[in-house]
Design a protein around this motif. Sequence first.
Motif, short mmCIF file in Angstrom:
data_model
loop_
_atom_site.label_atom_id
_atom_site.label_comp_id
_atom_site.label_asym_id
_atom_site.label_seq_id
_atom_site.Cartn_x
_atom_site.Cartn_y
_atom_site.Cartn_z
N GLN A 141 0.84 -1.19 0.00
CA GLN A 141 0.00 0.00 0.00
C GLN A 141 0.88 1.25 0.00
O GLN A 141 1.92 1.29 0.65
N GLY A 142 0.45 2.26 -0.74
CA GLY A 142 1.20 3.50 -0.83
C GLY A 142 2.32 3.48 -1.84
O GLY A 142 2.99 4.50 -2.04
N SER A 143 2.54 2.35 -2.49
CA SER A 143 3.60 2.24 -3.49
C SER A 143 3.02 2.44 -4.88
O SER A 143 1.81 2.41 -5.09
N ARG A 144 3.91 2.61 -5.85
CA ARG A 144 3.52 2.75 -7.25
C ARG A 144 4.21 1.67 -8.07
O ARG A 144 5.33 1.26 -7.74
N TYR A 145 3.55 1.25 -9.14
CA TYR A 145 4.09 0.16 -9.95
C TYR A 145 3.94 0.48 -11.44
O TYR A 145 3.02 1.19 -11.85
N GLY A 150 -12.09 -3.09 -7.43
CA GLY A 150 -12.64 -2.20 -8.44
C GLY A 150 -11.60 -1.35 -9.12
O GLY A 150 -11.90 -0.65 -10.09
N ASP A 151 -10.35 -1.41 -8.64
CA ASP A 151 -9.26 -0.66 -9.27
C ASP A 151 -8.66 -1.52 -10.38
O ASP A 151 -8.17 -2.64 -10.11
N GLU A 152 -8.66 -1.05 -11.59
CA GLU A 152 -8.07 -1.80 -12.69
C GLU A 152 -7.55 -0.85 -13.76
O GLU A 152 -8.02 0.27 -13.90
N TRP A 153 -6.55 -1.33 -14.49
CA TRP A 153 -5.93 -0.56 -15.56
C TRP A 153 -5.69 -1.50 -16.74
O TRP A 153 -5.48 -2.70 -16.57
N ALA A 154 -5.71 -0.96 -17.93
CA ALA A 154 -5.46 -1.73 -19.14
C ALA A 154 -4.57 -0.93 -20.08
O ALA A 154 -4.72 0.30 -20.20
N GLU A 212 0.97 2.41 -16.15
CA GLU A 212 1.42 3.11 -14.95
C GLU A 212 0.29 3.07 -13.93
O GLU A 212 -0.74 3.73 -14.12
N LEU A 213 0.47 2.30 -12.86
CA LEU A 213 -0.56 2.19 -11.85
C LEU A 213 -0.54 3.39 -10.92
O LEU A 213 0.53 3.92 -10.60
N ILE A 257 7.08 -6.44 -13.89
CA ILE A 257 6.41 -5.60 -12.89
C ILE A 257 7.49 -4.88 -12.10
O ILE A 257 8.32 -5.52 -11.45
N TRP A 258 7.49 -3.55 -12.19
CA TRP A 258 8.49 -2.72 -11.50
C TRP A 258 7.82 -1.92 -10.39
O TRP A 258 6.73 -1.41 -10.56
N GLN A 259 8.53 -1.82 -9.27
CA GLN A 259 8.11 -0.89 -8.23
C GLN A 259 8.89 0.40 -8.45
O GLN A 259 10.12 0.38 -8.56
N VAL A 260 8.18 1.54 -8.52
CA VAL A 260 8.83 2.81 -8.84
C VAL A 260 8.61 3.79 -7.70
O VAL A 260 7.63 3.69 -6.95
N PRO A 261 9.51 4.75 -7.53
CA PRO A 261 9.36 5.73 -6.45
C PRO A 261 8.12 6.60 -6.66
O PRO A 261 7.64 6.79 -7.77
N SER A 262 7.61 7.13 -5.56
CA SER A 262 6.47 8.04 -5.62
C SER A 262 6.88 9.38 -5.02
O SER A 262 7.67 9.45 -4.08
#
Length: 221
Positions: free
Chosen positions: A75-79, A110-114, A130-131, A178-183
């Motif tokens: 939680q609180g991260s970006r991917y 309910g959160d989804e991206w394509a 970009e999530l 799948i990358w975890q990126v800074p926020s």
Amino acid sequence: MRRFDFEDSERFPTEMPRDWYRLLSQVSRRPGYPDFGSIALTDAIARDGRWSLEFVVDGGSMAEALPPGIVRIFQGSRYRISAWIRTEGVQRAAARVVARLYDKNGQPTGDEWASEPIRSELEWTQVRIELAEIPLDAFDIGLELEVVQPSLLGLEGPGGRPIGDDVRGRVWFDDLEIWQVPSIRFSSGRDAQIFGTDETPELEIELRDLVSDELAAEIVV
């Protein structure tokens, strides 16, 4: 975080990649995914290495899914999610990658991206998603590699006539990452973001990354 290049098929020969399964309407109760066509690993075409995941189209939309619980998220991260796609012979259908978030009970939040549905005739093309920042109620992420037909997307032709589905063609997916990126968060300390002419605004910047202790950023205001 994770990379799926399907090269472990050399050591673990199976028709489907490990941890993945084909999404079918009669099992998942999601309409639009019949058992037409086939999905299987192949060593005939690959972007890098020997193996890729091949979709042979025979009408109807198709999807290969990675269930929640395989890739851990915070939680609180970006991917950022990326994949390479190659198509051959598809005229109306298109390929895409879909990401969905799930709560601690395994139910969709309910959160989804394509990614943008693409056709890339005989060329490997990279797609990205970009999530947004992961909300507090999300604990897992699920992924789908899809070949979507016009009927599933509800597309219409001239005069509102339905667009026919493709009944032949091939699509390949490879090197899903799948990358975890800074926020970075910006705050002025005021909800309205309104300042008087005699005030000097102060901007607070928070830089976060759960996998790195030292961070640097170039910020232009």
